[in-house]
Design a protein around this motif. Structure first.
Motif, short mmCIF file in Angstrom:
data_model
loop_
_atom_site.label_atom_id
_atom_site.label_comp_id
_atom_site.label_asym_id
_atom_site.label_seq_id
_atom_site.Cartn_x
_atom_site.Cartn_y
_atom_site.Cartn_z
N GLN A 21 9.50 8.11 -0.25
CA GLN A 21 9.60 7.78 -1.46
C GLN A 21 11.05 7.03 -1.56
OE1 GLN A 21 7.90 9.84 -4.83
NE2 GLN A 21 8.90 8.46 -6.13
N LEU A 30 6.66 -1.18 -2.92
CA LEU A 30 5.34 -0.16 -3.38
C LEU A 30 4.72 0.54 -2.06
CD1 LEU A 30 3.64 -2.24 -6.12
CD2 LEU A 30 5.46 -0.39 -6.61
N SER A 31 4.29 1.68 -2.51
CA SER A 31 3.39 2.22 -1.33
C SER A 31 2.16 1.62 -1.18
CB SER A 31 3.27 3.81 -1.46
OG SER A 31 2.22 3.86 -2.75
N ASN A 33 -0.80 2.88 -1.38
CA ASN A 33 -1.73 3.24 -2.41
C ASN A 33 -1.29 2.49 -3.67
OD1 ASN A 33 -3.36 5.45 -3.78
ND2 ASN A 33 -1.70 6.09 -4.79
N GLN A 34 0.10 2.39 -4.07
CA GLN A 34 0.44 1.82 -5.20
C GLN A 34 -0.01 0.20 -5.09
OE1 GLN A 34 4.45 2.88 -4.99
NE2 GLN A 34 4.09 4.44 -6.55
N CYS A 37 -3.72 -0.10 -5.78
CA CYS A 37 -4.13 -0.02 -7.19
C CYS A 37 -3.51 -1.39 -8.02
CB CYS A 37 -3.42 1.31 -7.79
SG CYS A 37 -4.13 2.48 -7.23
N GLU A 38 -2.48 -1.82 -7.57
CA GLU A 38 -2.01 -3.03 -8.14
C GLU A 38 -3.12 -4.32 -8.08
OE1 GLU A 38 2.06 -5.61 -8.43
OE2 GLU A 38 1.65 -4.83 -6.57
N VAL A 122 1.87 1.27 -11.86
CA VAL A 122 1.82 1.43 -10.51
C VAL A 122 3.02 2.05 -9.66
CG1 VAL A 122 -0.08 -0.30 -9.99
CG2 VAL A 122 2.19 -0.86 -9.50
N LYS A 123 4.09 1.82 -10.43
CA LYS A 123 5.31 2.64 -9.71
C LYS A 123 5.26 4.20 -10.15
CE LYS A 123 8.29 -1.23 -9.64
NZ LYS A 123 9.57 -1.86 -10.25
N THR A 124 4.41 4.35 -11.12
CA THR A 124 4.13 5.96 -11.55
C THR A 124 3.08 6.66 -10.94
OG1 THR A 124 2.36 5.56 -13.27
CG2 THR A 124 4.76 5.35 -14.13
N LEU A 125 2.39 6.00 -10.04
CA LEU A 125 1.39 6.59 -9.26
C LEU A 125 1.92 7.12 -8.16
CD1 LEU A 125 -1.50 3.72 -9.52
CD2 LEU A 125 -1.39 5.77 -10.64
N VAL A 127 2.96 8.18 -4.22
CA VAL A 127 3.19 7.65 -3.09
C VAL A 127 1.92 7.52 -2.24
CG1 VAL A 127 4.70 7.18 -0.92
CG2 VAL A 127 5.43 7.47 -3.44
#
Length: 127
Positions: A21, A30-31, A33-34, A37-38, A122-125, A127
């Motif tokens: 992180q 972004l990770s 995962n992020q 999602c994006e 997505v930054k809140t999702l 990592v």
């Protein structure tokens, strides 16, 4: 491999135990995962809001007469999958991400508004 690239770019060895992180924040990345999602949220938004998008027929909005009155008002999508193959496709997880997204994404009128809201979300999702 992605984590190794992060370590290389941040000049951090595994022995330093630097968190993924913190390296992502340092680089402004972004990770995986992020990112996933994006991409899913952007493509679903385009499919629902652009006339000639190639995924137009893949998603179906939930309607009030299906007993989903609150969901229909929030631009939720209907999940209608019966097989494991479909559940592992692009559309099923995309619908799940879309239905869990905040309303500023699902009700965005322009692509730039949607992209800004998606980037923030997505930054809140995890990592």
């Amino acid at each position: 491999m992605y984590h190794d690239l992060l370590r290389f770019l941040c000049n951090s060895r595994r022995s330093k135990h630097t968190s993924i992180q913190s390296m992502l924040e340092k680089l402004g990345w972004l990770s995986v995962n992020q990112l996933s999602c994006e991409i899913r949220l952007i493509e679903v938004w385009k499919a629902l809001n652009q006339e000639n998008h190639c995924l137009n027929n893949m998603f179906e909005k939930a309607t009030a007469n299906e007993g989903i009155t609150r969901s229909a008002g929030l631009n939720k999508l209907k999940i209608s999958f019966k097989s494991k193959i479909r559940e592992n496709s692009f559309s099923y997880p995309s619908i799940q991400v879309w239905n869990s997204a905040p309303s500023d994404i699902t009700t965005a009128k322009t692509e730039s508004q949607a992209r800004a809201a998606i980037k923030k979300y997505v930054k809140t999702l995890p990592v």
